[in-house]
Design an enzyme around this catalytic site. Structure first.
Site, mmCIF file in Angstrom:
data_model
loop_
_atom_site.group_PDB
_atom_site.id
_atom_site.type_symbol
_atom_site.label_atom_id
_atom_site.label_comp_id
_atom_site.label_asym_id
_atom_site.label_seq_id
_atom_site.Cartn_x
_atom_site.Cartn_y
_atom_site.Cartn_z
ATOM 1 N N ILE A 113 79.756 26.265 -73.230
ATOM 2 C CA ILE A 113 80.594 25.327 -72.524
ATOM 3 C C ILE A 113 80.403 25.091 -71.183
ATOM 4 N N THR A 114 79.599 26.097 -70.301
ATOM 5 C CA THR A 114 79.009 25.652 -68.889
ATOM 6 C C THR A 114 77.646 24.955 -69.130
ATOM 7 N N GLN A 122 74.815 21.572 -70.349
ATOM 8 C CA GLN A 122 75.081 20.127 -70.216
ATOM 9 C C GLN A 122 76.063 19.475 -71.539
ATOM 10 N N LEU A 169 76.639 35.679 -76.980
ATOM 11 C CA LEU A 169 76.117 35.490 -78.256
ATOM 12 C C LEU A 169 75.492 36.639 -78.790
ATOM 13 N N ALA A 208 72.732 28.703 -76.171
ATOM 14 C CA ALA A 208 71.513 29.190 -76.364
ATOM 15 C C ALA A 208 70.640 29.487 -75.209
ATOM 16 N N GLN A 209 69.604 30.347 -75.402
ATOM 17 C CA GLN A 209 68.415 30.283 -74.580
ATOM 18 C C GLN A 209 67.818 28.781 -74.782
ATOM 19 N N THR A 238 67.834 21.162 -83.637
ATOM 20 C CA THR A 238 67.149 20.881 -82.630
ATOM 21 C C THR A 238 65.785 19.997 -83.282
ATOM 22 N N GLU A 281 63.109 20.086 -82.333
ATOM 23 C CA GLU A 281 61.938 21.126 -82.178
ATOM 24 C C GLU A 281 61.543 21.890 -83.476
ATOM 25 N N TYR A 327 61.552 29.639 -79.304
ATOM 26 C CA TYR A 327 62.779 29.107 -79.423
ATOM 27 C C TYR A 327 63.215 28.129 -80.656
ATOM 28 N N LYS A 333 65.599 29.030 -83.657
ATOM 29 C CA LYS A 333 66.477 27.652 -84.196
ATOM 30 C C LYS A 333 66.392 27.478 -85.726
HETATM 31 P P1 NDP Z 1 72.118 24.146 -71.621
HETATM 32 O O1 NDP Z 1 70.947 25.122 -71.478
HETATM 33 O O2 NDP Z 1 72.524 23.178 -70.763
HETATM 34 O O3 NDP Z 1 73.220 25.116 -72.055
HETATM 35 C C1 NDP Z 1 73.257 26.274 -72.871
HETATM 36 C C2 NDP Z 1 74.502 27.160 -72.533
HETATM 37 O O4 NDP Z 1 74.495 28.377 -73.388
HETATM 38 C C3 NDP Z 1 75.051 27.409 -71.129
HETATM 39 O O5 NDP Z 1 76.563 27.456 -71.264
HETATM 40 C C4 NDP Z 1 74.665 28.804 -71.124
HETATM 41 O O6 NDP Z 1 75.219 29.652 -70.146
HETATM 42 C C5 NDP Z 1 74.749 29.362 -72.748
HETATM 43 N N1 NDP Z 1 74.083 30.504 -72.981
HETATM 44 C C6 NDP Z 1 72.807 30.800 -73.050
HETATM 45 N N2 NDP Z 1 72.627 31.952 -73.487
HETATM 46 C C7 NDP Z 1 73.946 32.711 -73.902
HETATM 47 C C8 NDP Z 1 74.086 33.822 -74.529
HETATM 48 N N3 NDP Z 1 73.303 34.590 -74.874
HETATM 49 N N4 NDP Z 1 75.353 33.951 -74.918
HETATM 50 C C9 NDP Z 1 76.657 32.736 -74.411
HETATM 51 N N5 NDP Z 1 76.206 31.913 -73.817
HETATM 52 C C10 NDP Z 1 74.881 31.537 -73.463
HETATM 53 O O7 NDP Z 1 71.876 23.407 -72.893
HETATM 54 P P2 NDP Z 1 72.300 21.860 -73.549
HETATM 55 O O8 NDP Z 1 73.587 21.951 -73.182
HETATM 56 O O9 NDP Z 1 71.169 20.975 -73.311
HETATM 57 O O10 NDP Z 1 72.299 22.195 -75.254
HETATM 58 C C11 NDP Z 1 73.240 22.756 -76.072
HETATM 59 C C12 NDP Z 1 72.645 23.170 -77.296
HETATM 60 O O11 NDP Z 1 71.966 22.285 -78.174
HETATM 61 C C13 NDP Z 1 71.766 24.479 -77.027
HETATM 62 O O12 NDP Z 1 71.885 25.209 -78.250
HETATM 63 C C14 NDP Z 1 70.088 23.696 -77.222
HETATM 64 O O13 NDP Z 1 69.323 24.680 -77.700
HETATM 65 C C15 NDP Z 1 70.587 22.545 -78.359
HETATM 66 N N6 NDP Z 1 70.067 21.466 -78.251
HETATM 67 C C16 NDP Z 1 69.995 20.758 -77.170
HETATM 68 C C17 NDP Z 1 69.154 19.496 -76.874
HETATM 69 C C18 NDP Z 1 69.100 18.749 -75.708
HETATM 70 O O14 NDP Z 1 68.256 17.736 -75.687
HETATM 71 N N7 NDP Z 1 69.904 18.787 -74.807
HETATM 72 C C19 NDP Z 1 68.712 18.998 -78.070
HETATM 73 C C20 NDP Z 1 68.847 19.639 -79.378
HETATM 74 C C21 NDP Z 1 69.532 20.910 -79.328
HETATM 75 P P3 NDP Z 1 75.097 29.605 -68.802
HETATM 76 O O15 NDP Z 1 75.602 28.529 -68.059
HETATM 77 O O16 NDP Z 1 75.559 30.787 -68.238
HETATM 78 O O17 NDP Z 1 73.521 29.765 -68.549
HETATM 79 P P1 GDR Z 2 61.940 20.145 -74.566
HETATM 80 O O1 GDR Z 2 62.174 19.635 -73.387
HETATM 81 O O2 GDR Z 2 60.828 21.131 -74.529
HETATM 82 O O3 GDR Z 2 61.566 18.832 -75.493
HETATM 83 O O4 GDR Z 2 63.115 20.882 -75.098
HETATM 84 P P2 GDR Z 2 61.587 19.865 -71.691
HETATM 85 O O5 GDR Z 2 62.191 18.597 -70.961
HETATM 86 O O6 GDR Z 2 61.515 20.963 -71.256
HETATM 87 O O7 GDR Z 2 60.093 19.193 -72.141
HETATM 88 C C1 GDR Z 2 59.777 17.857 -72.709
HETATM 89 C C2 GDR Z 2 58.467 17.777 -72.583
HETATM 90 O O8 GDR Z 2 57.796 17.669 -71.320
HETATM 91 C C3 GDR Z 2 56.711 18.391 -71.157
HETATM 92 N N1 GDR Z 2 56.600 18.574 -69.739
HETATM 93 C C4 GDR Z 2 57.298 19.369 -69.198
HETATM 94 N N2 GDR Z 2 58.511 19.936 -69.343
HETATM 95 C C5 GDR Z 2 59.040 20.687 -68.498
HETATM 96 N N3 GDR Z 2 60.426 21.423 -68.865
HETATM 97 N N4 GDR Z 2 58.669 20.974 -66.944
HETATM 98 C C6 GDR Z 2 57.298 20.189 -66.630
HETATM 99 O O9 GDR Z 2 57.097 20.252 -65.497
HETATM 100 C C7 GDR Z 2 56.794 19.370 -67.671
HETATM 101 N N5 GDR Z 2 55.713 18.574 -67.594
HETATM 102 C C8 GDR Z 2 55.672 18.025 -68.981
HETATM 103 C C9 GDR Z 2 56.795 19.524 -72.168
HETATM 104 O O10 GDR Z 2 55.578 20.118 -72.316
HETATM 105 C C10 GDR Z 2 57.464 18.930 -73.372
HETATM 106 O O11 GDR Z 2 56.468 18.425 -74.065
HETATM 107 C C11 GDR Z 2 64.397 20.206 -74.877
HETATM 108 C C12 GDR Z 2 65.583 21.403 -74.802
HETATM 109 O O12 GDR Z 2 66.709 20.831 -74.604
HETATM 110 C C13 GDR Z 2 65.557 22.127 -76.044
HETATM 111 O O13 GDR Z 2 66.634 23.087 -76.200
HETATM 112 C C14 GDR Z 2 66.009 20.904 -77.173
HETATM 113 O O14 GDR Z 2 66.321 21.919 -78.573
HETATM 114 C C15 GDR Z 2 64.930 20.162 -77.249
HETATM 115 O O15 GDR Z 2 64.710 19.255 -76.021
HETATM 116 C C16 GDR Z 2 65.259 18.829 -78.305
#
Ligand code: NDP
Ligand code: GDR
Length: 380
Positions: free
Chosen positions: A11-12, A14, A66, A89-90, A134, A136, A158, A162
């Site tokens: 919940i904390t 994005q 988790l 998730a991490q 995802t 990914e 990752y 997933k």
């Molecule tokens: P964030 O990294 O912003 O948030 C992840 C959340 O998971 C945080 O609240 C974090 O807590 C919590 N968390 C991490 N590890 C654990 C654990 N071991 N136990 C309990 N809580 C944990 O991710 P997003 O909001 O962007 O994404 C949400 C979900 O969707 C994730 O599962 C991500 O993999 C998936 N996803 C995201 C996409 C994206 O583009 N944003 C696309 C596809 C899938 P804390 O704040 O304490 O770090």
């Molecule tokens: P992604 O997102 O790996 O797609 O995962 P990220 O924004 O980290 O990378 C997107 C692409 O950009 C390239 N890249 C960089 N990435 C980061 N983080 N930092 C840099 O400096 C940089 N330069 C280039 C990366 O190589 C990559 O190709 C996100 C996460 O939210 C996942 O949890 C989720 O599942 C997927 O999106 C869909």
């Protein structure tokens, strides 16, 4: 009518923040799982916080993780949710290469722990589950655009974790009749996106450079292409999936792909700064070739900070991944026709919202710096 109860893990994060707001507006009681941390970690949901002494709270937080099954069983038992959104998730792909075992435990086995908790507590008939899958999963490009039937080829610890989560969700649906869905979400962003994901890293840096608070932005693979949408649109799709008659898996995407390089150009352009890229591989760089002084004036940016010919983007191989995902572009047609879901934000609006939000944030930093309040040091 009785208020529906949702439990959001992550919940904390994005998506947790946007989803909480969405569900609270719909009249849900929202329970959230948050991790204990040495600093406050509820910034993104502080505007929704309700004092624990309030009598009828709609937002209630529980400590949990988790990787801790007894904790999950207790929280699920206490909250008896109608819907669980497993967003925890991490979630950083690059970091998963450094912490592969932990990532597998939290992102893969963590999902099994939730499924088992629901099953053992006898909640299979009551509780619907959304699993944050995802794009990914598609990894090494097999076909584009990627849809629900495109084969998976994960390219990081990752994505492999997933993949387990995806299939255990399908398996519990088929084996025990659980209402469990995978949302295969493509990248989605917002002003509260984590600062180490590439979009937010770019919009923050563009704002800082425009205000003279930073010289350069170091990035990794500029040629990677992603299908970027807005988190606000995507959390609505999560909810819609759990309102269907039957549990199914859905791709959520915009159908448009953009390179990291173009995301940089668009972000700087929002501030009136034109960037041109030249060179190849680690030698590639982004240089300022023009500036729109009227736009800058409109935004209150001092154009003197912006020097033509200045290199503002460089490549640092430290950000390359051992195995990369080159191209993602989703086919959201199933979601459009079955969920009646449609993204409201285009890429231009997303970039504009993120850059403007970071400009405001960084301007606050600039004021603090100018007033001498940026150097509080407790350790002298
Ligand atoms: P964030 O990294 O912003 O948030 C992840 C959340 O998971 C945080 O609240 C974090 O807590 C919590 N968390 C991490 N590890 C654990 C654990 N071991 N136990 C309990 N809580 C944990 O991710 P997003 O909001 O962007 O994404 C949400 C979900 O969707 C994730 O599962 C991500 O993999 C998936 N996803 C995201 C996409 C994206 O583009 N944003 C696309 C596809 C899938 P804390 O704040 O304490 O770090
Ligand atoms: P992604 O997102 O790996 O797609 O995962 P990220 O924004 O980290 O990378 C997107 C692409 O950009 C390239 N890249 C960089 N990435 C980061 N983080 N930092 C840099 O400096 C940089 N330069 C280039 C990366 O190589 C990559 O190709 C996100 C996460 O939210 C996942 O949890 C989720 O599942 C997927 O999106 C869909």
């Amino acid at each position: 009518m009785q208020q529906k109860v949702a439990l959001i893990t992550g919940i904390t994060g994005q998506d947790g923040a946007y989803l909480s707001e969405f569900l609270l507006k719909k009249g849900y009681i929202v329970h959230g799982l948050k991790r204990r941390s040495s600093l406050f970690n509820t910034d993104r949901i502080d505007h929704l916080y309700q004092d624990p002494h309030t009598q009828h709270r709609n937002l209630i937080l529980h400590y949990g993780d988790l990787t801790d099954s007894t904790n999950l069983i207790r929280v699920i038992q206490e909250t008896q949710p109608d819907e669980i959104y497993n967003l925890a998730a991490q979630s950083h792909v690059k970091v998963s290469f450094d912490t592969p075992e932990y990532t597998a435990n939290a992102d893969g086995v963590g999902v099994l722990r939730i499924m088992e908790a629901v099953r053992l507590l006898g909640l299979v008939e009551k509780t619907k589950i959304y699993q944050a899958s995802t794009s990914e999963l598609y990894g090494l490009v097999q076909a584009v655009p990627q849809s629900e039937t495109t084969p998976f080829y994960p390219r990081s610890p990752y994505a492999v974790a997933k993949m387990y989560a995806y299939w255990i969700t399908v398996n519990y649906r088929e084996a025990y009749g659980m209402f469990a869905c995978n949302g295969i979400l493509f990248n989605h962003e917002s002003p509260v996106r984590g600062e180490t994901f590439v979009t937010r890293k770019i919009t923050r840096a563009a704002a800082k450079i425009a205000l003279g608070l930073q010289d350069k932005l170091f990035l990794g693979n500029l040629s990677a292409q992603r299908d970027w949408g807005h988190a606000k649109d995507y959390v609505e799709a999560m909810w819609l999936m759990l309102q269907q008659e039957k549990p199914e898996d859905f791709v959520i995407a915009t159908g448009v792909t953009t390179s990291v390089r173009d995301f940089v150009r668009l972000s700087f352009a929002e501030l009136g700064i034109e960037i041109e890229f030249s060179g190849k591989g680690v030698a590639e760089k982004g240089v300022i070739i023009d500036r729109d002084q009227d736009r800058m004036k409109e935004l209150g940016i001092n154009a003197d900070h912006i020097k033509l010919g200045q290199t503002v983007v460089k490549v640092d191989a430290a950000y390359f991944r051992p195995t990369e995902v080159d191209l993602l572009v989703g086919d959201p047609n199933k979601a459009k026709s079955r969920l009646n879901w449609q993204p409201k934000y285009g890429l231009d609006e997303l970039v504009s919202e993120m850059v403007q939000a970071d400009l405001q944030l960084m301007r606050k930093d600039a004021y603090l710096k100018a007033g001498g309040f940026d150097t509080l040091n407790y350790f002298e």
